[in-house]
Design an enzyme around this catalytic site. Structure first.
Site, PDB file in Angstrom:
ATOM      1  N   LYS A  81       3.414 -15.225   3.095  1.00 39.01           N
ATOM      2  CA  LYS A  81       3.640 -15.992   1.860  1.00 39.01           C
ATOM      3  C   LYS A  81       5.146 -16.219   1.768  1.00 39.01           C
ATOM      4  O   LYS A  81       5.830 -15.810   0.810  1.00 39.01           O
ATOM      5  CB  LYS A  81       3.078 -15.200   0.652  1.00 39.01           C
ATOM      6  CG  LYS A  81       3.113 -15.930  -0.669  1.00 39.01           C
ATOM      7  CD  LYS A  81       2.088 -17.043  -0.799  1.00 39.01           C
ATOM      8  CE  LYS A  81       2.264 -17.769  -2.135  1.00 39.01           C
ATOM      9  NZ  LYS A  81       1.461 -19.009  -2.227  1.00 39.01           N
ATOM     10  N   ASP A 129      -6.284  -7.100   4.533  1.00 39.65           N
ATOM     11  CA  ASP A 129      -7.432  -6.489   3.857  1.00 39.65           C
ATOM     12  C   ASP A 129      -8.319  -7.591   3.273  1.00 39.65           C
ATOM     13  O   ASP A 129      -9.534  -7.616   3.486  1.00 39.65           O
ATOM     14  CB  ASP A 129      -6.933  -5.557   2.746  1.00 39.65           C
ATOM     15  CG  ASP A 129      -8.075  -4.902   1.997  1.00 39.65           C
ATOM     16  OD1 ASP A 129      -9.033  -4.469   2.653  1.00 39.65           O
ATOM     17  OD2 ASP A 129      -8.012  -4.846   0.753  1.00 39.65           O
ATOM     18  N   ASP A 162      -2.451 -18.542   1.214  1.00 40.89           N
ATOM     19  CA  ASP A 162      -3.411 -19.247   0.338  1.00 40.89           C
ATOM     20  C   ASP A 162      -4.158 -20.333   1.100  1.00 40.89           C
ATOM     21  O   ASP A 162      -5.393 -20.404   1.049  1.00 40.89           O
ATOM     22  CB  ASP A 162      -2.721 -19.789  -0.932  1.00 40.89           C
ATOM     23  CG  ASP A 162      -1.384 -20.465  -0.685  1.00 40.89           C
ATOM     24  OD1 ASP A 162      -0.924 -20.476   0.474  1.00 40.89           O
ATOM     25  OD2 ASP A 162      -0.800 -20.997  -1.656  1.00 40.89           O
ATOM     26  N   TYR A 206       0.806  -1.221   0.000  1.00 44.71           N
ATOM     27  CA  TYR A 206       0.000   0.000   0.000  1.00 44.71           C
ATOM     28  C   TYR A 206       0.838   1.269   0.000  1.00 44.71           C
ATOM     29  O   TYR A 206       0.377   2.323  -0.421  1.00 44.71           O
ATOM     30  CB  TYR A 206      -0.891   0.040   1.245  1.00 44.71           C
ATOM     31  CG  TYR A 206      -2.148  -0.773   1.147  1.00 44.71           C
ATOM     32  CD1 TYR A 206      -2.107  -2.158   1.089  1.00 44.71           C
ATOM     33  CD2 TYR A 206      -3.388  -0.147   1.132  1.00 44.71           C
ATOM     34  CE1 TYR A 206      -3.273  -2.900   1.026  1.00 44.71           C
ATOM     35  CE2 TYR A 206      -4.549  -0.887   1.065  1.00 44.71           C
ATOM     36  CZ  TYR A 206      -4.488  -2.257   1.014  1.00 44.71           C
ATOM     37  OH  TYR A 206      -5.646  -2.982   0.953  1.00 44.71           O
ATOM     38  N   ASP A 258     -12.202  -9.194   4.846  1.00 42.27           N
ATOM     39  CA  ASP A 258     -13.488  -9.215   4.122  1.00 42.27           C
ATOM     40  C   ASP A 258     -14.043 -10.640   4.089  1.00 42.27           C
ATOM     41  O   ASP A 258     -15.242 -10.865   4.272  1.00 42.27           O
ATOM     42  CB  ASP A 258     -13.324  -8.723   2.674  1.00 42.27           C
ATOM     43  CG  ASP A 258     -13.574  -7.227   2.526  1.00 42.27           C
ATOM     44  OD1 ASP A 258     -13.177  -6.471   3.434  1.00 42.27           O
ATOM     45  OD2 ASP A 258     -14.171  -6.822   1.503  1.00 42.27           O
TER      46      ASP A 258
HETATM   47  C1  IPM Z   1     -10.337  -1.189   3.962  1.00 43.70           C
HETATM   48  C2  IPM Z   1     -10.412  -0.679   2.544  1.00 43.70           C
HETATM   49  C3  IPM Z   1      -9.208   0.181   2.242  1.00 43.70           C
HETATM   50  C4  IPM Z   1      -7.982  -0.716   2.335  1.00 43.70           C
HETATM   51  C5  IPM Z   1      -9.216   0.928   0.882  1.00 43.70           C
HETATM   52  C6  IPM Z   1     -10.460   1.722   0.700  1.00 43.70           C
HETATM   53  C7  IPM Z   1      -8.016   1.804   0.745  1.00 43.70           C
HETATM   54  O1  IPM Z   1     -10.562  -1.720   1.645  1.00 43.70           O
HETATM   55  O2  IPM Z   1     -10.280  -0.363   4.886  1.00 43.70           O
HETATM   56  O3  IPM Z   1     -10.393  -2.397   4.169  1.00 43.70           O
HETATM   57  O4  IPM Z   1      -7.676  -1.456   1.378  1.00 43.70           O
HETATM   58  O5  IPM Z   1      -7.333  -0.693   3.383  1.00 43.70           O
HETATM   59 MN    MN Z   2     -10.880  -3.639   2.597  1.00 44.70          MN
END
Ligand code: IPM
Ligand code: MN
Ligand code: NAD
Length: 362
Positions: free
Chosen positions: A185, A241, A217, A140, A245
């Site tokens: 990884k 990240d 993975d 990032y 999710d």
């Molecule tokens: C998160 C989001 C952010 C990230 C983006 C919007 C920059 O996906 O906070 O999880 O990837 O960190």
């Molecule tokens: Mn995210």
């Protein structure tokens, strides 16, 4: 009475909708628990690009620095795709400027929502883990280049960056069930080999904590196969990240997932895990629970108001138990109605119970 200064950054898409609910629940906590909160609203992301040309205006950054805690809704959306500046740069800049290296994303399951999980009940029951995601390094923040027919993003980690997030994760594990799963990884990436080395070294200072290393993975598979086996998941920025999710849907919806981003001092940033959800924005249709639980983390880790944070989390649990459900959970509550249901529960929790009154007078 001390007044806590909270900066609100509503941002884009559903961001303003969930931020309004977060503000209302924090205000109610203030009324009920006798605390004073002052809110200041500032622009970030796409909204800030539209207003000032900058996704993180200096005024916003100054206000965040001068605050006790920052709450953010979400940034981004198709409107700003292809522009010279991206809304996401505002959020990344804020994380970097405030030194927020530790992104904490707890995953818990509400018993009343188990049937909403894509997994079978027996895999989900008792799941309770927290992701410690490194937030200010890695891909990032490495140098990116773009030339004719090529592009590159550099992934850099220093030993110090790895050590501080590892210490935070081991410290949390020691106070929980004593297990850290470090995800990397290392079979391919040099940064991951350094990651594994430093995490193993830091582990020596935490003898009561068990450490396992897992490649990312197979981790993404195991998170679905055996989510109940995790306590603290420690990982770098990009893997965290993606995995967070994935983890968020275990409980039934990404709309439920909160996060706290903390540094070595100064104000923390609190935001739901989900994004600006452009597909449902502006319809009062999104789930504000991730934002409300982020507000609870703001109270607990940002302002050290533990009873107040507990009360807010209890109110969410009761609202769900009593049937409040947004569309993503198969229900009919609008975003604002879900917020109102949580606020009702906050009032109920603080009201003296009939039996207590009888005991008092009896
Ligand atoms: C998160 C989001 C952010 C990230 C983006 C919007 C920059 O996906 O906070 O999880 O990837 O960190
Ligand atoms: Mn995210
Ligand atoms: P998203 O999280 O916005 O949406 C993914 C899916 O989840 C969509 O179907 C959406 O409707 C649903 N969803 C998200 N939040 C919900 C909620 N509260 N209630 C019910 N359903 C919800 O991810 P995306 O579509 O990949 O990204 C959209 C934009 O958001 C992008 O510009 C991205 O950069 C941005 N984003 C911002 C943040 C942040 O500000 N912290 C986080 C993630 C993504």
């Amino acid at each position: 009475m001390k007044s806590y200064k909270i900066v609100l950054l509503p941002g884009d898409g559903v961001g303003p909708e969930v931020t309004a609910v977060a503000r209302d629940v924090i205000s109610t906590v203030g009324e009920v628990h006798g605390r004073r909160f002052e809110f200041e609203i500032h622009s970030i992301g796409g909204a800030a690009i539209d207003a000032t040309g900058d996704p993180l205006p200096q005024k916003t950054l100054n206000a965040c620095r001068a605050s006790d805690a920052v709450f953010l809704g979400a940034v981004g959306g198709p409107k700003w795709d292809g522009g010279a500046k991206r809304p996401e740069q505002g959020l990344l800049g804020l994380r970097k400027e405030l030194g927020l290296f530790a992104n904490i994303r707890p995953v818990r399951i509400y018993p009343d929502l188990i049937h909403r999980s894509p997994l079978k009940k027996e895999f989900i029951e008792g799941v309770d883990f927290v992701v410690f995601r490194e937030l200010t390094g890695g891909l990032y923040f490495g140098e990116s280049t773009r030339g004719a027919g090529y592009a590159s993003d550099q992934c850099v980690y220093t030993a110090g960056e790895i050590e501080r997030i590892a210490r935070a994760a081991f410290g949390a594990a020691r106070a929980r069930r004593g297990k850290v799963t470090s995800v990397d990884k290392a079979n391919v990436l040099e940064t991951s080999r350094l990651w594994r080395e430093i995490v193993t070294r830091v582990h020596a200072d935490f003898p009561t904590v068990q450490l396992e290393h897992q490649l990312v993975d197979s981790m993404s598979m195991n998170l679905i196969r055996q989510p109940g086996s995790y306590d603290v998941i420690l990982t770098e920025n990009m893997f965290g990240d993606i995995l967070s999710d994935e983890a968020s849907v275990l409980g039934g919806s990404i709309g439920l997932a909160p996060s706290a981003s903390l540094g070595a001092g100064g104000p923390g940033l609190f935001e739901p895990v989900h994004g600006s959800a452009p597909d449902i924005a502006g319809k009062d249709a999104c789930n504000p629970v991730g934002a409300v639980l982020s507000a609870a983390l703001l109270l607990r880790y940002g302002l050290r108001l533990h009873d107040e944070a507990d009360a807010l989390e209890a109110a969410v649990e009761r609202a769900i138990r009593h049937g409040a459900r947004t569309k993503d959970l198969g229900g009919f509550h609008t975003c604002s109605a879900m917020g109102a249901a949580i606020i009702d529960e906050l009032h109920d929790l603080s009201a003296p119970r009939a039996c207590n009154v009888q005991m008092h007078w009896g």
